[in-house]
Design an enzyme around this catalytic site. Structure first.
Site, PDB file in Angstrom:
ATOM      1  N   LEU A 225       0.817  -1.220   0.000  1.00 48.98           N
ATOM      2  CA  LEU A 225       0.000   0.000   0.000  1.00 48.98           C
ATOM      3  C   LEU A 225       0.845   1.261   0.000  1.00 48.98           C
ATOM      4  O   LEU A 225       0.415   2.312  -0.467  1.00 48.98           O
ATOM      5  CB  LEU A 225      -0.906   0.009   1.235  1.00 48.98           C
ATOM      6  CG  LEU A 225      -1.933  -1.122   1.301  1.00 48.98           C
ATOM      7  CD1 LEU A 225      -2.610  -1.154   2.644  1.00 48.98           C
ATOM      8  CD2 LEU A 225      -2.961  -0.943   0.189  1.00 48.98           C
ATOM      9  N   GLY A 226       2.032   1.133   0.565  1.00 51.26           N
ATOM     10  CA  GLY A 226       2.871   2.326   0.611  1.00 51.26           C
ATOM     11  C   GLY A 226       4.226   1.999   1.181  1.00 51.26           C
ATOM     12  O   GLY A 226       4.440   0.919   1.734  1.00 51.26           O
TER      13      GLY A 226
ATOM     14  N   GLY B 146       7.574   3.738   3.317  1.00 52.07           N
ATOM     15  CA  GLY B 146       8.124   4.856   4.074  1.00 52.07           C
ATOM     16  C   GLY B 146       9.603   4.633   4.310  1.00 52.07           C
ATOM     17  O   GLY B 146      10.193   3.713   3.737  1.00 52.07           O
TER      18      GLY B 146
ATOM     19  N   GLU C 104      11.135   3.690   7.067  1.00 53.78           N
ATOM     20  CA  GLU C 104      11.481   2.539   7.903  1.00 53.78           C
ATOM     21  C   GLU C 104      10.963   1.223   7.359  1.00 53.78           C
ATOM     22  O   GLU C 104      11.559   0.183   7.560  1.00 53.78           O
ATOM     23  CB  GLU C 104      10.803   2.697   9.263  1.00 53.78           C
ATOM     24  CG  GLU C 104      11.390   3.712  10.172  1.00 53.78           C
ATOM     25  CD  GLU C 104      10.734   3.572  11.529  1.00 53.78           C
ATOM     26  OE1 GLU C 104       9.499   3.762  11.608  1.00 53.78           O
ATOM     27  OE2 GLU C 104      11.438   3.237  12.492  1.00 53.78           O
ATOM     28  N   GLY C 105       9.807   1.270   6.704  1.00 55.48           N
ATOM     29  CA  GLY C 105       9.212   0.021   6.259  1.00 55.48           C
ATOM     30  C   GLY C 105       8.104   0.263   5.258  1.00 55.48           C
ATOM     31  O   GLY C 105       7.819   1.404   4.889  1.00 55.48           O
TER      32      GLY C 105
ATOM     33  N   ASP D 239       6.622  12.424  17.378  1.00 58.36           N
ATOM     34  CA  ASP D 239       6.822  12.858  15.994  1.00 58.36           C
ATOM     35  C   ASP D 239       5.507  13.361  15.399  1.00 58.36           C
ATOM     36  O   ASP D 239       4.896  12.685  14.578  1.00 58.36           O
ATOM     37  CB  ASP D 239       7.390  11.691  15.179  1.00 58.36           C
ATOM     38  CG  ASP D 239       7.656  12.063  13.730  1.00 58.36           C
ATOM     39  OD1 ASP D 239       7.739  13.267  13.431  1.00 58.36           O
ATOM     40  OD2 ASP D 239       7.785  11.140  12.909  1.00 58.36           O
TER      41      ASP D 239
END
Lengths: 643, 225
Positions: free
Chosen positions: A18-19, A21, A23-24, A141
């Protein structure tokens, strides 16, 4: 990655990605529709794995209502050897908060969102923060992508694995952060060793709320009078660009932004406390304070009379969005609600308008009879006296000259005497008193004044303005009555074009990008796309001829593709007029109605005001004119008398 | 609204509707006669891909701003605009290679844009100037090189130079402070995919941060040193 296992050893497989980033990556899970998996790119530390396990165990329904909280761990073996990722609820239909706070993307992604919606979402974000804080966890964050919003204004916090988690006095830190949302005391510090606090979160929350209420502006982005100032520096130096204190920080808020006071003084105060230097010592407004203030603000909102899309703080006398719109900055979509209860009654309103009597007739002052003034009488006496002296000098000169010539034979002296005598005599004859001179200049001045006053009278004190406004209202009334006929006509036109329109939509549903067209590969498709030629409906000879690299043979191929589709089209009269066209027409009529209603709604008040204004002006100008008329009559009679 | 008599600067609507921090990227492209044929075609397609990649990312589409200057002669092909509204032009190859004048034009353009951001109260990242050439300057370029050096030192912008087959890498080395890269086999698309990826990273990074960019000069990358 083939087979993964849950903490209970249940096998799972990943579906579509799905996407991705830093980090993962996030994947769908086969067989689990409402959950997704985040799989780390790199092996994670044991401490991080521990944190995930702890979060899994600490999950509550309350946390899950506002976050995508980890609900299970994913291992690469059934025996829980290595943590490769975790499972969390799937957040669908939500969009990143930056799509909402930036006006341009908001108008596309949240077309119906007005300022009330933005306040509402801001309060919901504060609520989600408050829930996380209840458990002594910290978000850490806060950023433009970690808060997501749905079309009903509810929010969710995502990327929860970066939260700072507190458990039995053990703290798992949040090791990341985005500088635009990082408080001054943490700027330029490494997050890997800092324990985050609620006061830090409150800074990020304040930034987000500011962005929502202030059309995507960042509170620290302004005009710094000391040169360049990157955001982090501005944050570090407390250069909040808005509010009364901005000047002392050598900041000016950007042009075309609302003054902070237009959000109500209590909200402005919270922002000042969040962004000012006193915030560092643990005193930034908490999420709870924001919830109270924003809920309060949402009850002090008034709707704009001009645009149904505008809502603003009710203590302001004018709609601030209209001011910006008049400068060409359209920040909200103009959408009228169809379900709005209709309280507009044309007859009632027209009755009110037509019952206003026009201003009473205007009569200019009539000429006034005056008597010569004392000054004029004495001036007249002076004049007579001088004339007499003149005559005496004249005859004396004649006598003297006669004597000089005939008795003394002094011809030259005689001529000189004659000249001097005559000039002196003339001087006395044409003598004008001071008053008489003053009369002439006064007369000129007065004429100017009079003309000026008369001009104002014609402009401001006649019934013209009233009559014009009344006529405008009548036109609006006629247009309003004609709207249903207009709608009928437009519907007839749409009906007549139904076949063409159906064909158009049919062609529009065939995207060039998805079609197989001989000789048109992806590169050429991209070129077409860049020229706005996206579907079969866009294909016309004239459109293609604009595209460079498309000669007759390629154009022909595109055109035959369109022809082929046209031949496949079957007209279905039972479908009626396309809903999109109907919607467009309804919107058009709603906008026209709205415009006319505005004219009529305000007409009564405006006519009353114009009438009062005319009558007041008339009173004032009449006094002025009467005074001038009197002066004029006096001057005229005096002049006449003296001469 | 502090002052109702403030004039409305050109572009006010642009910044009001999209106040996101900007990360400007100026493409400084050699379109001299030697680029004719395949190179210019590949370059044009590369730019289209650049636009598509950036607009596919909702945040980068609002933050990355693209401007194109071509030479020769130095021409502004398109002014700075965000990726979502940027329309890739169709570049034609002809003329000589007045690289020095083009670089100075680019530096001015970037300076001008930064001023516009400051006046509008818009935050911005360090601008990127991306030079692509297949030749050597045909004009005086030493002063341009000097300005690049000063700009890089003060952090005013980052200047990247890419040489296509036939480029004089020695002179590029003297112009750019950073190591110039040589494009392998006309791989313009890979270059622009990489550039868009870098812009996306930059638009998410801390403004003024060390650049988190992938090294393109790997065996599988599009460049060699």
């Amino acid at each position: 990655m083939s087979l993964l296992f849950t903490s209970e050893g249940k096998p799972l497989t990943l579906a579509a990605k799905l996407g991705e980033g830093g980090e993962g990556s996030v994947y769908n899970l086969n067989g689990l529709n409402s959950y997704v998996a985040k799989i780390y790119h790199q092996p994670i530390t044991t401490q991080h794995a521990e944190k995930l396990m702890l979060m899994k165990n600490a999950r509550t329904d309350r946390l899950l209502s506002v976050t995508a909280w980890p609900i299970d761990i994913l291992y690469n073996t059934p025996t829980q050897k290595t943590t490769v990722g975790f499972i969390m609820p799937k957040v669908t239909g939500y969009k990143p908060i930056h799509e909402l706070y930036s006006p341009r993307s908001r108008k596309q992604e949240f077309p119906k969102a007005d300022w009330r919606f933005l306040i509402h979402v801001a309060a919901n974000i504060a609520r989600s923060f408050a829930v996380v804080h209840e458990y002594n966890h910290t978000i850490g964050d806060v950023n433009h992508g970690n808060i997501v919003v749905s079309s009903d204004g509810t929010v969710k916090l995502i990327d929860c694995d970066s939260f700072q988690i507190l458990n039995n006095n053990r703290v798992f830190l949040c090791e990341v952060g985005v500088p635009e949302y990082t408080p001054p005391e943490l700027q330029e510090k490494s997050f890997s060793s800092i324990k985050r606090t609620i006061n830090h979160d409150s800074f990020g929350l304040g930034i987000t709320i500011f962005q929502l209420l202030m059309m995507g502006r960042h509170p620290f982005a302004g005009q710094f009078l000391g040169g360049e100032s990157p955001l982090e520096t501005s944050i570090k130096e407390f250069r909040f660009a808005y509010g009364d204190l901005a000047v002392s920080r050598r900041m000016r808020q950007p042009p075309n932004t609302l003054p902070i006071s237009s959000l109500s003084s209590s909200i402005a105060d919270l922002f000042e406390k969040t962004f000012g230097n006193q915030g560092v010592i643990n005193k930034r407004p908490t999420p709870t304070e924001w919830i109270v203030a924003l809920d309060h603000l949402s009850k002090q909102i008034k709707s704009c009379k001009t645009s149904p899309a505008h809502f603003y703080y009710n203590s302001l006398s004018n709609c601030p969005w209209c001011v910006l719109e008049s400068r060409g900055l359209v920040l909200f979509n103009f959408i009228t609600s169809r379900n709005e209860k209709d309280t507009f009654d044309l007859n009632l309103i027209w009755g009110a308008i037509s019952s206003i009597p026009p201003p009473s007739p205007a009569i200019l002052p009539s000429p006034i009879q005056a008597q010569p003034s004392a000054m004029a009488i004495s001036a007249k006496q002076d004049k007579i006296k001088n004339r007499k002296i003149s005559l005496i000098i004249f005859f004396a000169t004649l006598f003297l000259t006669w004597g000089l010539f005939n008795l003394l034979g002094q011809a030259i002296i005689g001529v000189v005497t004659l000249l001097i005598g005559f000039i002196t005599s003339i001087k006395f004859w044409i003598f004008k008193s001071k008053y008489s001179l003053k009369l002439s200049s006064d007369y000129q001045e007065l004429t100017q004044k009079w003309n000026h006053a008369k001009e104002r009278w014609d402009r401001e004190a006649t019934n013209d303005r009233f009559i014009n406004k009344l006529r405008d209202s009548e036109t609006a009334k006629r247009e309003y009555a004609a709207l249903s006929q207009y709608r009928e006509n437009e519907l007839q036109k749409l009906k007549a074009r139904m076949r063409d329109q159906q064909m158009h939509y049919f062609l529009e549903s065939h995207q060039i990008n998805k079609a197989r067209i001989e000789g048109i590969g992806q590169v050429r498709k991209n070129t077409l796309l860049s020229y706005g030629i996206e579907t079969a409906a866009d294909i016309t000879l004239s459109a293609i001829s604009q595209v460079s690299g498309f000669g007759p043979s390629l154009s022909q191929k595109l055109l035959s593709w369109r022809k082929l589709l046209e031949s496949e089209f079957i007209f279905d009269p039972s479908k009626g007029i396309d809903k999109r066209d109907l919607d467009k027409l309804e919107l058009d009529i709603a906008q026209k109605k709205q415009k006319i209603r505005m004219v009529l709604d305000s007409a009564q008040g405006e006519l009353m005001q114009i009438k009062n204004d005319i009558e007041n002006k008339r009173k004032f100008l009449l006094e002025e004119l009467e005074k001038l008329e009197k002066e004029k009559a006096q001057i005229n009679i005096d002049k006449k008398y003296i001469n | 609204m502090t002052d109702n008599f403030d004039q409305i600067p050109f572009g006010a609507a642009e910044f009001a509707e999209n106040p996101e921090p900007r990360c400007p990227c100026l493409l400084l492209l050699d379109t001299s006669g030697s680029m004719r044929g395949n190179p210019i075609k590949e370059l044009n397609e590369g730019i289209i891909i650049f636009k598509d990649e950036l607009s596919a990312d909702s945040l980068a589409a609002k933050r990355a701003e693209v401007s194109i200057i071509t030479f020769g002669p130095p021409t502004i092909e398109c002014e700075f605009q965000t990726a979502d509204s940027f329309q890739p032009p169709q570049l034609q190859a002809n003329g000589d290679t007045p690289m020095g004048a083009a670089i100075e034009m680019a530096l001015n353009k970037v300076q001008e844009r930064k001023l516009a951001y400051r006046q509008a109260g818009i935050a911005y990242y360090r601008p990127w100037i991306f030079l692509i050439t297949d030749g050597a300057p045909t004009d005086y370029w030493k002063s341009a090189a000097q300005k690049i050096k000063l700009g890089e030192e003060s952090g005013a912008f980052s200047f990247f130079a890419v040489g296509v087959d036939g480029a004089n890498m020695d002179i590029l080395q003297q112009i750019a402070v950073r190591q110039p890269l040589k494009l392998k086999n006309m791989r313009f698309r890979d270059l622009f995919v990489w550039l868009s990826k870098s812009m996306k990273n930059v638009s998410r990074s801390k403004p003024g941060d060390k650049l988190a960019i992938e090294n393109p000069a790997t065996p599988t990358g599009w460049a060699t040193l």
